[in-house]
Write an enzyme that holds these catalytic residues in place. Structure first.
Site, PDB file in Angstrom:
ATOM      1  N   LYS A  98      33.312  34.224  55.744  1.00 45.27           N
ATOM      2  CA  LYS A  98      32.401  33.688  54.726  1.00 45.27           C
ATOM      3  C   LYS A  98      33.143  33.112  53.518  1.00 45.27           C
ATOM      4  O   LYS A  98      32.548  32.371  52.725  1.00 45.27           O
ATOM      5  CB  LYS A  98      31.412  34.757  54.271  1.00 45.27           C
ATOM      6  CG  LYS A  98      31.989  35.915  53.504  1.00 45.27           C
ATOM      7  CD  LYS A  98      30.908  36.944  53.173  1.00 45.27           C
ATOM      8  CE  LYS A  98      31.466  38.139  52.417  1.00 45.27           C
ATOM      9  NZ  LYS A  98      31.961  37.803  51.082  1.00 45.27           N
ATOM     10  N   ASP A  99      34.448  33.434  53.376  1.00 50.52           N
ATOM     11  CA  ASP A  99      35.244  32.896  52.272  1.00 50.52           C
ATOM     12  C   ASP A  99      35.959  31.600  52.638  1.00 50.52           C
ATOM     13  O   ASP A  99      36.618  30.998  51.790  1.00 50.52           O
ATOM     14  CB  ASP A  99      36.297  33.915  51.828  1.00 50.52           C
ATOM     15  CG  ASP A  99      35.690  35.142  51.172  1.00 50.52           C
ATOM     16  OD1 ASP A  99      34.577  35.026  50.623  1.00 50.52           O
ATOM     17  OD2 ASP A  99      36.327  36.209  51.217  1.00 50.52           O
ATOM     18  N   ARG A 146      23.933  32.587  46.464  1.00 54.39           N
ATOM     19  CA  ARG A 146      22.961  32.733  47.556  1.00 54.39           C
ATOM     20  C   ARG A 146      22.134  34.002  47.376  1.00 54.39           C
ATOM     21  O   ARG A 146      20.900  33.973  47.448  1.00 54.39           O
ATOM     22  CB  ARG A 146      23.677  32.779  48.911  1.00 54.39           C
ATOM     23  CG  ARG A 146      22.740  33.155  50.075  1.00 54.39           C
ATOM     24  CD  ARG A 146      23.514  33.432  51.348  1.00 54.39           C
ATOM     25  NE  ARG A 146      24.455  34.544  51.229  1.00 54.39           N
ATOM     26  CZ  ARG A 146      24.119  35.831  51.364  1.00 54.39           C
ATOM     27  NH1 ARG A 146      22.871  36.178  51.599  1.00 54.39           N
ATOM     28  NH2 ARG A 146      25.039  36.767  51.263  1.00 54.39           N
ATOM     29  N   ARG A 147      22.810  35.126  47.145  1.00 53.52           N
ATOM     30  CA  ARG A 147      22.083  36.380  46.969  1.00 53.52           C
ATOM     31  C   ARG A 147      21.175  36.312  45.747  1.00 53.52           C
ATOM     32  O   ARG A 147      20.044  36.813  45.763  1.00 53.52           O
ATOM     33  CB  ARG A 147      23.068  37.545  46.853  1.00 53.52           C
ATOM     34  CG  ARG A 147      23.777  37.867  48.167  1.00 53.52           C
ATOM     35  CD  ARG A 147      24.831  38.943  47.998  1.00 53.52           C
ATOM     36  NE  ARG A 147      25.464  39.276  49.281  1.00 53.52           N
ATOM     37  CZ  ARG A 147      26.722  39.598  49.421  1.00 53.52           C
ATOM     38  NH1 ARG A 147      27.533  39.622  48.355  1.00 53.52           N
ATOM     39  NH2 ARG A 147      27.214  39.886  50.618  1.00 53.52           N
ATOM     40  N   ARG A 164      31.480  40.627  39.629  1.00 55.30           N
ATOM     41  CA  ARG A 164      32.586  40.319  40.527  1.00 55.30           C
ATOM     42  C   ARG A 164      33.507  41.520  40.626  1.00 55.30           C
ATOM     43  O   ARG A 164      33.328  42.521  39.967  1.00 55.30           O
ATOM     44  CB  ARG A 164      33.354  39.083  40.039  1.00 55.30           C
ATOM     45  CG  ARG A 164      32.605  37.767  40.263  1.00 55.30           C
ATOM     46  CD  ARG A 164      33.552  36.583  40.214  1.00 55.30           C
ATOM     47  NE  ARG A 164      34.579  36.685  41.237  1.00 55.30           N
ATOM     48  CZ  ARG A 164      35.794  36.128  41.138  1.00 55.30           C
ATOM     49  NH1 ARG A 164      36.118  35.440  40.068  1.00 55.30           N
ATOM     50  NH2 ARG A 164      36.671  36.264  42.100  1.00 55.30           N
ATOM     51  N   ARG A 170      32.717  47.218  42.120  1.00 57.40           N
ATOM     52  CA  ARG A 170      31.263  46.989  42.056  1.00 57.40           C
ATOM     53  C   ARG A 170      30.491  48.298  42.196  1.00 57.40           C
ATOM     54  O   ARG A 170      29.477  48.501  41.514  1.00 57.40           O
ATOM     55  CB  ARG A 170      30.854  45.991  43.141  1.00 57.40           C
ATOM     56  CG  ARG A 170      31.515  44.624  42.962  1.00 57.40           C
ATOM     57  CD  ARG A 170      30.951  43.600  43.913  1.00 57.40           C
ATOM     58  NE  ARG A 170      31.847  42.461  44.055  1.00 57.40           N
ATOM     59  CZ  ARG A 170      31.491  41.273  44.519  1.00 57.40           C
ATOM     60  NH1 ARG A 170      30.247  41.062  44.896  1.00 57.40           N
ATOM     61  NH2 ARG A 170      32.356  40.299  44.627  1.00 57.40           N
ATOM     62  N   CYS A 256      30.189  27.233  46.717  1.00 59.06           N
ATOM     63  CA  CYS A 256      29.614  28.262  45.859  1.00 59.06           C
ATOM     64  C   CYS A 256      28.538  27.694  44.942  1.00 59.06           C
ATOM     65  O   CYS A 256      27.879  28.424  44.216  1.00 59.06           O
ATOM     66  CB  CYS A 256      30.718  28.922  45.029  1.00 59.06           C
ATOM     67  SG  CYS A 256      31.863  29.884  46.040  1.00 59.06           S
TER      68      CYS A 256
END
Length: 325
Positions: A98-99, A146-147, A164, A170, A256
């Site tokens: 995904k990165d 997106r989230r 981040r 987190r 992004c």
């Protein structure tokens, strides 16, 4: 000139980020590469000799106080590692798929995609079990556009706060009360042995995760894409599903700055795909779904990718600039 490894290398140097999650998932790949080179994967000293991990700090790791879109996009998690690959300092790189941006530098390729972990997003909170159960105006911590968009589409009252950092950071911020809930990739939690911390899991058909989420990308130089140790890492079902999802990524020119989710799965010889893109505030959502028969085709991977491209282009035509920050 870049140094080229021999046709049957006695050592494969693996480039990776230095986070706990990156090293955990790279370690899994490291043992598989060592086994493909004829080494007992339980003999850690020999594993490290034939497949040493080279830790490379990326720009995305160094800058933690801004969204990726403000400093150059998700490619900042791969740039320095790809430079080492092109220079011949390493022989492959292990990324979270995904990165990985849709376009790769010339001369490099995604040569293998191992079996995928669970692609879903995990919801973690200090109480409520689901996003829908959060109190009015609760604080949701995420660095993902997106989230953010998907959650605001379902709960426009939420306050979204930039969050981040690595998984431990987190989790610590959640525990300290800096947010009422956070969203993380369930695959990352599972790879760290923390899957039990998920309060609930997000339905990937209702809110598709990032294209390629849960999968790893093994990046090599083009000349090395079919070496025996590379072939030993490939999982065909995962490769087909990711091809479909990244086809949508390519069509939407997603970065992004574009909230896009894609979820593909195989049912027999059919690849099914759901793609959605949203306005950054979550107010507008565009969704398309489709399927492609793969079993009778000469190139099923290209067919899966074509499915993703077609759905992505349909969304792009419908949404226009509404989905770009």
């Amino acid at each position: 000139m870049p140094t080229q490894p021999p046709a049957h290398p006695s050592q494969v140097r693996i480039g990776a980020r230095g986070s706990k999650l990156s090293l955990a998932q790279t370690g899994t790949v490291q043992r598989r590469i060592a086994a493909a080179l004829g080494v007992d994967p339980s003999d850690q000293a020999e594993v490290e000799r034939v497949a040493p991990i080279v830790v490379i700090t990326t720009t995305g790791d160094r800058i933690q106080d801004r969204r990726l879109l403000e400093i150059g996009g998700k490619g900042l998690f791969t740039k320095e590692i790809e430079e080492a690959l092109m220079d011949g300092r390493i022989d492959c790189a292990v990324h979270s798929m995904k990165d990985v941006p849709a376009a790769l530098p010339e001369g490099l390729c995604i040569a293998a995609i191992p079996e995928r972990e669970d692609p879903r997003d995990a919801f973690l909170s200090r109480g409520p079990e689901r996003l829908e159960d959060l109190t009015q105006g609760a604080i949701l911590g995420t660095a993902s556009l997106r989230r953010q968009a998907q959650c605001l589409h379902r709960r426009p009252d939420l306050q979204v706060q930039l969050l981040r950092g690595n998984v431990d950071t987190r989790l610590a911020k959640l525990a300290a009360g800096e947010a009422d809930a956070i969203l993380l990739a369930y695959a990352g939690l599972r790879r760290l042995g923390l899957g039990h911390l998920a309060t609930s899991l997000i339905d990937p058909k209702a809110a598709p995760p990032a294209p390629g989420q849960g999968a790893l990308a093994i990046e090599t130089r083009e000349a090395d894409r079919d070496l025996p140790w590379v072939q030993a890492l490939r999982c065909e079902p995962t490769t087909l599903a990711v091809a479909a999802e990244r086809g949508a990524l390519t069509a939407l020119e997603a970065s992004c700055k574009t909230p896009i989710g894609a979820h593909a799965w195989l049912e027999g010889g059919t690849c099914k795909l759901i793609v959605e893109a949203l306005s950054p505030d979550g107010r507008l959502r565009f969704r398309h779904a489709g399927e492609a028969e793969l079993s009778q085709l000469a190139d099923p991977q290209e067919s899966a990718r074509a499915l993703g491209i077609s759905l992505g282009e349909a969304i792009k035509a419908e949404a226009g600039d509404a989905i770009v920050l």
